[in-house]
Structure formats: structure tokens, C-alpha cells
Design a protein around this motif. Structure first.
Motif, PDB file in Angstrom:
ATOM      1  N   TRP A   1     -34.063 -20.608  21.474  1.00  0.00           N
ATOM      2  CA  TRP A   1     -33.924 -19.698  22.599  1.00  0.00           C
ATOM      3  C   TRP A   1     -32.441 -19.420  22.896  1.00  0.00           C
ATOM      4  CZ3 TRP A   1     -36.789 -16.507  25.396  1.00  0.00           C
ATOM      5  CH2 TRP A   1     -36.277 -16.050  26.594  1.00  0.00           C
ATOM      6  N   ASN A   2     -31.617 -20.433  22.785  1.00  0.00           N
ATOM      7  CA  ASN A   2     -30.202 -20.281  23.098  1.00  0.00           C
ATOM      8  C   ASN A   2     -29.395 -19.654  21.970  1.00  0.00           C
ATOM      9  OD1 ASN A   2     -30.386 -21.306  25.668  1.00  0.00           O
ATOM     10  ND2 ASN A   2     -30.053 -23.404  24.998  1.00  0.00           N
TER      11      ASN A   2
ATOM     12  N   TYR B   1     -28.144 -16.842  20.385  1.00  0.00           N
ATOM     13  CA  TYR B   1     -28.038 -15.408  20.632  1.00  0.00           C
ATOM     14  C   TYR B   1     -27.155 -14.713  19.602  1.00  0.00           C
ATOM     15  CZ  TYR B   1     -27.057 -11.006  22.906  1.00  0.00           C
ATOM     16  OH  TYR B   1     -26.925  -9.680  23.168  1.00  0.00           O
TER      17      TYR B   1
ATOM     18  N   THR C   1     -35.227 -10.355  18.320  1.00  0.00           N
ATOM     19  CA  THR C   1     -35.843 -11.493  18.992  1.00  0.00           C
ATOM     20  C   THR C   1     -35.931 -11.218  20.490  1.00  0.00           C
ATOM     21  OG1 THR C   1     -33.721 -12.590  19.294  1.00  0.00           O
ATOM     22  CG2 THR C   1     -34.934 -13.079  17.268  1.00  0.00           C
TER      23      THR C   1
ATOM     24  N   THR D   1     -34.632 -12.926  22.986  1.00  0.00           N
ATOM     25  CA  THR D   1     -33.370 -13.091  23.720  1.00  0.00           C
ATOM     26  C   THR D   1     -32.477 -11.860  23.585  1.00  0.00           C
ATOM     27  OG1 THR D   1     -32.482 -14.268  21.827  1.00  0.00           O
ATOM     28  CG2 THR D   1     -33.328 -15.583  23.622  1.00  0.00           C
ATOM     29  N   THR D   2     -32.451 -11.253  22.416  1.00  0.00           N
ATOM     30  CA  THR D   2     -31.648 -10.037  22.276  1.00  0.00           C
ATOM     31  C   THR D   2     -32.319  -8.853  22.946  1.00  0.00           C
ATOM     32  OG1 THR D   2     -32.628  -9.578  20.119  1.00  0.00           O
ATOM     33  CG2 THR D   2     -30.537 -10.769  20.150  1.00  0.00           C
TER      34      THR D   2
ATOM     35  N   LEU E   1     -34.058  -9.069  25.781  1.00  0.00           N
ATOM     36  CA  LEU E   1     -33.786  -9.217  27.207  1.00  0.00           C
ATOM     37  C   LEU E   1     -32.363  -8.821  27.572  1.00  0.00           C
ATOM     38  CD1 LEU E   1     -35.614 -12.565  27.978  1.00  0.00           C
ATOM     39  CD2 LEU E   1     -36.301 -10.269  28.659  1.00  0.00           C
ATOM     40  N   ALA E   2     -31.456  -8.917  26.635  1.00  0.00           N
ATOM     41  CA  ALA E   2     -30.069  -8.532  26.899  1.00  0.00           C
ATOM     42  C   ALA E   2     -29.925  -7.029  27.101  1.00  0.00           C
ATOM     43  CB  ALA E   2     -29.172  -8.992  25.755  1.00  0.00           C
TER      44      ALA E   2
END
Length: 101
Positions: free
Chosen positions: A67-68, A70, A83, A85-86, A88-89
Motif C-alpha cells: 500500500w505504501n 507509491y 494501482t 494508491t496512484t 487515489l492520488a
């Protein structure tokens, strides 16, 4: 990305799992073999239940590491395949965070 995450998380997964599996007494395996258990039965009925706490710790650890992560995900993915996380950015802009979306 699956291969990249596996190659980075495998050393961190081995780190807590090795002492967990080594801590299981070999006498339990030998006793199960003497009772007529097959190797698969020993694995599923004896080793996996005793290693469940170590497996849970390893699962949580690798999920947090994935998860961390990035930088690699942002570098190796594009707009159509990325993914979480990317993705959500994308909601964080220079004017603020789009919480409504």
C-alpha cells in the motif's frame, strides 16, 4: 506490478515466517507421521494452524508495504492500468482534495 511487489516483499515475508516455522517442534511432525498422516495432512492439519499468527503478521506487513509503495507504481503504470494508491492520488489537486468524488 505483481512481479515487482513479489520481488520486493518476499525478503520481508521470509523474515517473520522463518522463525515461526522453525519454532514448530519437529516432534509434532514425527508423531503425525507415526500415526499414519500423509505429508499434506501434516502440512494442513498441524503446521498451518500453528503458523497462523506468523502468517497473519506477514500478511499485514506485506499489505502495508504494498500500500505504501507509491513511487514504483507511479513510474511503472499508466492512466489505463494503475494501482489503487496512484488512482487515489488523482483526487488531490493544487486547489485541494476532491472529497465529494
Amino acid at each position: 506490478m505483481i512481479l515487482v511487489y513479489c520481488s520486493f516483499n518476499l525478503p520481508f515475508a521470509i523474515w517473520p515466517l522463518r522463525p515461526t516455522v522453525e519454532g514448530i517442534p519437529k516432534e509434532l511432525d514425527e508423531a503425525a507421521y507415526m500415526d499414519g498422516a500423509s505429508p499434506w495432512t501434516v502440512l494442513y492439519d498441524i503446521i498451518f494452524p500453528l503458523a497462523r499468527p506468523g502468517l497473519a503478521v506477514t500478511l499485514i506487513l506485506t499489505c502495508v508495504f504494498a500500500w505504501n509503495e507509491y513511487l514504483l507504481a507511479a513510474t511503472l503504470t499508466n492512466f489505463h492500468a494503475r494501482t489503487l494508491t496512484t488512482g487515489l492520488a488523482e483526487y488531490v489537486t493544487t486547489t485541494g482534495t476532491a472529497w465529494g468524488i
